[in-house]
Structures are given as structure tokens and as C-alpha cells.
Design a protein around this motif. Structure first.
Motif, PDB file in Angstrom:
ATOM      1  N   LYS A  29      49.439  72.894 150.811  1.00  0.00           N
ATOM      2  CA  LYS A  29      48.282  73.743 151.101  1.00  0.00           C
ATOM      3  C   LYS A  29      47.064  72.958 151.577  1.00  0.00           C
ATOM      4  O   LYS A  29      45.930  73.244 151.184  1.00  0.00           O
ATOM      5  CB  LYS A  29      47.915  74.575 149.871  1.00  0.00           C
ATOM      6  CG  LYS A  29      49.035  75.531 149.512  1.00  0.00           C
ATOM      7  CD  LYS A  29      48.719  76.274 148.253  1.00  0.00           C
ATOM      8  CE  LYS A  29      49.939  77.098 147.819  1.00  0.00           C
ATOM      9  NZ  LYS A  29      49.987  77.381 146.411  1.00  0.00           N
ATOM     10  N   VAL A  30      47.305  71.928 152.369  1.00  0.00           N
ATOM     11  CA  VAL A  30      46.198  71.200 152.986  1.00  0.00           C
ATOM     12  C   VAL A  30      45.468  72.164 153.905  1.00  0.00           C
ATOM     13  O   VAL A  30      46.090  72.940 154.622  1.00  0.00           O
ATOM     14  CB  VAL A  30      46.729  70.005 153.786  1.00  0.00           C
ATOM     15  CG1 VAL A  30      45.646  69.435 154.682  1.00  0.00           C
ATOM     16  CG2 VAL A  30      47.262  68.944 152.847  1.00  0.00           C
ATOM     17  N   GLY A  31      44.130  72.122 153.893  1.00  0.00           N
ATOM     18  CA  GLY A  31      43.366  73.107 154.636  1.00  0.00           C
ATOM     19  C   GLY A  31      43.175  72.732 156.090  1.00  0.00           C
ATOM     20  O   GLY A  31      43.033  71.562 156.427  1.00  0.00           O
ATOM     21  N   GLY A  32      43.185  73.738 156.952  1.00  0.00           N
ATOM     22  CA  GLY A  32      42.774  73.645 158.341  1.00  0.00           C
ATOM     23  C   GLY A  32      43.311  72.447 159.095  1.00  0.00           C
ATOM     24  O   GLY A  32      44.521  72.176 159.104  1.00  0.00           O
ATOM     25  N   PHE A  33      42.401  71.718 159.717  1.00  0.00           N
ATOM     26  CA  PHE A  33      42.760  70.643 160.601  1.00  0.00           C
ATOM     27  C   PHE A  33      43.324  69.439 159.856  1.00  0.00           C
ATOM     28  O   PHE A  33      43.899  68.538 160.467  1.00  0.00           O
ATOM     29  CB  PHE A  33      41.518  70.209 161.368  1.00  0.00           C
ATOM     30  CG  PHE A  33      41.800  69.822 162.767  1.00  0.00           C
ATOM     31  CD1 PHE A  33      42.121  70.778 163.715  1.00  0.00           C
ATOM     32  CD2 PHE A  33      41.748  68.497 163.167  1.00  0.00           C
ATOM     33  CE1 PHE A  33      42.395  70.423 165.014  1.00  0.00           C
ATOM     34  CE2 PHE A  33      42.027  68.137 164.464  1.00  0.00           C
ATOM     35  CZ  PHE A  33      42.347  69.094 165.390  1.00  0.00           C
ATOM     36  N   GLY A  34      43.166  69.424 158.531  1.00  0.00           N
ATOM     37  CA  GLY A  34      43.711  68.335 157.727  1.00  0.00           C
ATOM     38  C   GLY A  34      45.208  68.165 157.950  1.00  0.00           C
ATOM     39  O   GLY A  34      45.738  67.057 157.868  1.00  0.00           O
TER      40      GLY A  34
END
Lengths: 208, 208, 208
Positions: A29-34
Motif C-alpha cells: 500500500k505504498v502511496g501514489g508516486f512512491g
């Protein structure tokens, strides 16, 4: 010819690791552009370290094709996950195993071309194979696969030994590659499937 | 002239990141001299990686000014914290954002001077901008900012695209720099303030 | 002569760190071959970073002796642990301290030979001394020793200052080495034994 092999193997290895990084980023569940950062580091980390250690120009800085391959693999797998969100963990492990096997071979070859001798070449192959995934796991705060006790680094080393044996016996180039690839992937996936765990120390239980 | 800009921007970026590292070290109750290690790694990590990847001499080894800047920033911020122990987290985030924006520009420029083309330059800018903070977060066992889902790496990339656009339009050098700086800092701080979170995948909740 | 000193000191330092990595891997129940990875990274990490930063050929790629030393130390300590599984943590800390002190000196020397000046040399010595152990701790998901508040990085820096002082006073080469070695190991082990903790910030409790 060797250069072409290199180029194609490297492009495929980079793409496989990029997909494996995207899958782990999604899973954790790493967020967005990560996710793009995790996937790029996974794809480019091992090879960058290899080139720095060998004092060669870093492959993706010398040739933008590798970045195109990385970013294309990331965008395709992101699109894929959006429509098929239930990806089995098995694919992640398989992609990781094949990527590792390819980078293992590229690392050994590039090292041998630099005339380092076989011991350093096998060390360099394993380094190239495992470091991208290791950095990925550290950034995602996972227990690194390499610490888990199923064959991982040892599958790389075994693949390297197969390569060295075939090379010494004078086997054609393509057989050295295929033999090492098969040995690494078979040992890694077999270890996961049949739960092979080398016990180096006796009297202790290992991390699951 | 370009060299002077570089030098000054780099010195400021290094100092900003050194302060941000000191603040995080303080926040995470890192003991004694460990704070200096965390702060130095934050300040010097991203740029060192950039120089290694570009096969250039590492900036702080080639020129001791950067170490003076780092150590001075650390000692000043330690002294400051001793007398004003309640530093708001907001300053940490702002320092981190400005440092990241500066390193982003320096990374892009240094890469373009090495004639790598724009795609690699933007990747290198983002690498320079985020890696110092990433290593800092890993050592301090924090969830890396880059994984959190607020704009972080994407703010860097956006700043890089602004730079590339202004550069292609033939804008004066100083406007390229100011435009990229503003875009990066605005997107990063705006994301924190208004809680902007790009959703790459659909059906999942993200890490907070 | 200097070259011989280097070679021998480096070989010993590499072996000490390899053993310390094996012990931590054992302690943290790292599975199978992962222990060899942890131990190798510990032994070779700090010196590799030093050589990359100084733009020198990486020591273990240039000379396979260092790999032999690393692998021999790992296999001996694995064999040792199999028969004597109750290794005291004290030995781990002592090995780590001596390895750090040796790498500190090698880092300073190699840096001075590259004509970097004393400030960069001391920074480089500390970097060489602490980074192998830092990477080991990060991979094993331990709180890094360098963050713990007992003298660690500061012991390295103090050893470096002793070296610089003796060097400036024109002391014979061997005394510079022995003085720095003794200072680093004494400060590190003394800090552990008598619980010395430098307090940089006032009003807070530190991580234990």
C-alpha cells in the motif's frame, strides 16, 4: 554479439524487476508516486551497484533504453493491477526469481569481461541479482527475502557455479546462459514450493 | 557563472538537509553523536549518489566547503534546539521540501552538463532530491516520506518538467531555476496542507 | 611499506567485520545463506563506499585476497558457532569495535594519500568505520548501533583526531596507527562498560 545479448537480457531483467517492485509497492500500500520510486529502485539498484563496483559507466545513465524499459514496465503493470486487483503473490515471486537469474548472469559476464576472475565474478553476479530486491524490501520495511531462509542468495550462487562449470567445459555461450538461468529459477521456485531450507547452524529455529 | 550558481545552490541545499536531518534525529531521540551521522547522511547522500551515477568526482570530497556547510548547519541547529526544544514539525517539512527542490535542480543541471538528455536528467534530479531523505528515514526506521502518498517524488518530477519546459522555451537561466523551485515546493507543501494524494491504484486504501 | 600495512590491516579489518556480521546474523536467526550475505556486506560495505567516494578502484574487486579473507572468516565462525552455540554478545561488540577502529585508520590513510586534507580524511575514516555495520543493522532490522547513544561514531572521530594529532607532531607511522586504534577501541568499549553517553540535546530522554 555479446553486446546484443547483454542489452536484451538487461532490458528484460530490468522490466521483470520493475514489475516485481510495482507489485510489492501495491501489496504494501505504498502511496501514489512512491510506487514508481520503489519499482525503479528495484529495477535499477542491483545493476547500478554492479557498475559502480566494477568502475564502469552506470548502464541506465549511459543508455536511456533502460529507463524506457523500466517506466514502460511500471505503467503497464499499474494499468494491469487497476483492472485485475487480485494478483497472486506467486507471480511476484516468479518475476523476482527470473529477474534475479537474469541479473545474476549479466553480473557474472560483465565482471568476466572486466577480467576479475571467477570468484569475484560469482560474487558480483549474486550482488547484481539480490541487491535491487534487497533495497526494495528495506524501503518497504519488509523482512528482506535474502534473510528468510528459503534459497535465495544460494540459488544465485548455484546458478553462478553452473555457469562457471559450463564455461570451463567449453559449452556454447547460449548453453551457459540457459543452464545458469534454469538452475537459479528452479532452485529458487523449488525452495518456495517444497520449502527447502539450508540449515547452516544446527541448534536453532530460523525465521519463518 | 553556472559554476557559481551550482556552488551556492548546493551549499544551501546541503545546509537545509543537514538541519532537517538534525531535526529528525532529535525527534526520533537518536543518541549523542548519531545525530551528526544522520544529519550528514541526509545532507550528503543524495548528491553523492548523483555524482557516483554520473561518474563525476563526489562533490564533498572534491571541495571541503560542503563539509563545512554541513557541520556548521548541524551545530547551529543543535544549539538552536537546546534552547528552543519545541520545534514544530512544520519547519522540518518545509526545510525538507526546499532542500529537495534545490537538489532536484542541481541534479538536473549536472546531468544535462554531462549530456545525458532530458529523461535521464529528470530521473537524476528526482534521485538527488529524494535519496538523502530516504536514507535518513531508513536509518531512523521511519516510514520513508517517499512511500507516504502525499506528493513527494511526484513534486520533484513536476518541478523537473517545469524546468524542462522553461528551458525548451528559451527562458533565462534564473527563471528556469525559480520556476522549478517554486513548482516543487508549492506542490509538496500544498499536498501536505490540503492533503492532495494521487491515487494510482483504484480499489485500495493507502497508508496514511 | 605503507601498501603492506594497508593490505594487512584491511585483511584483518575485513575478517573481524565478517565475523561480527556472522554473529549478528546468527543472533537474529537469519536463515541459511542469508548469513553469508549479511556477513559479506558488513565486511565489504564500508570499504566499498570509501573507495567509491574517493574514486578509487573498489578494494575487493581489485584484489581477490579480500574475498578469500571474508569467506574464510565466515566459514570459520560458522563452524565455531555450530559447536559452541552460546557466544557471548560481548565478543560481538569487541569484534565490531576493533573492526571499526581498523577501518577508521585505513579510511583516513587512503583519504590522505588521495590528498583530501584532514577534515575530509576524518569524515572518510568514520564513514569507512561505521557504514558496514550500519548496513548490517539496517538489513537485519536492528536499531543501528550508531543511533544508540553509546559512543560509536564519536569514538571513530576521536580516534581520527588522535591520529591527526600524532601525525602533526611527527610521530612514527606505527604510533599514529596504534594510538588511533587504542583510542577508538578504548572509547567504544569503555562507553559500553561504564555506560558513557554524550548528551547533545538537554531536555529529552534518549533511546536505550
Amino acid at each position: 554479439m555479446t553486446d546484443d545479448y547483454f542489452h536484451v537480457l538487461n532490458l528484460i531483467g530490468v522490466a521483470f524487476f520493475a514489475v516485481s517492485g510495482t507489485l510489492l509497492g501495491y501489496e504494501k500500500k505504498v502511496g501514489g508516486f512512491g510506487v514508481v520510486v520503489v519499482a525503479s529502485v528495484t529495477a535499477l539498484g542491483g545493476g547500478s551497484l554492479r557498475d559502480l563496483l566494477l568502475n564502469e559507466p552506470v548502464f541506465w545513465v549511459a543508455d536511456p533504453d533502460y529507463l524506457y524499459s523500466t517506466y514502460a514496465a511500471i505503467f503497464i503493470s499499474v494499468a494491469f493491477i487497476r483492472y485485475l486487483p487480485h494478483v497472486s503473490n506467486y507471480y511476484f515471486l516468479l518475476l523476482d526469481a527470473v529477474g534475479m537469474a537474469i541479473f545474476n548472469i549479466v553480473g557474472i559476464e560483465k565482471s568476466l569481461i572486466g577480467e576479475t576472475g571467477m570468484l569475484i565474478a560469482i560474487t558480483m553476479g549474486t550482488t547484481t541479482g539480490i541487491f535491487g530486491g534487497l533495497i526494495r524490501d528495506v524501503i518497504c520495511r519488509e523482512v528482506p527475502s535474502v534473510m528468510r531462509g528459503e534459497l535465495y542468495a544460494s540459488a544465485c550462487v548455484a546458478g553462478g557455479l553452473v555457469y562457471a562449470a559450463l564455461f570451463t567445459l567449453g559449452a556454447p555461450y547460449i548453453w551457459c546462459i540457459l543452464g545458469a538461468l534454469f538452475a537459479t529459477v528452479f532452485l529458487r521456485m523449488g525452495a518456495l514450493h517444497w520449502n527447502w531450507r539450508p540449515k547452516i547452524f544446527k541448534k536453532r529455529h530460523y525465521t519463518e
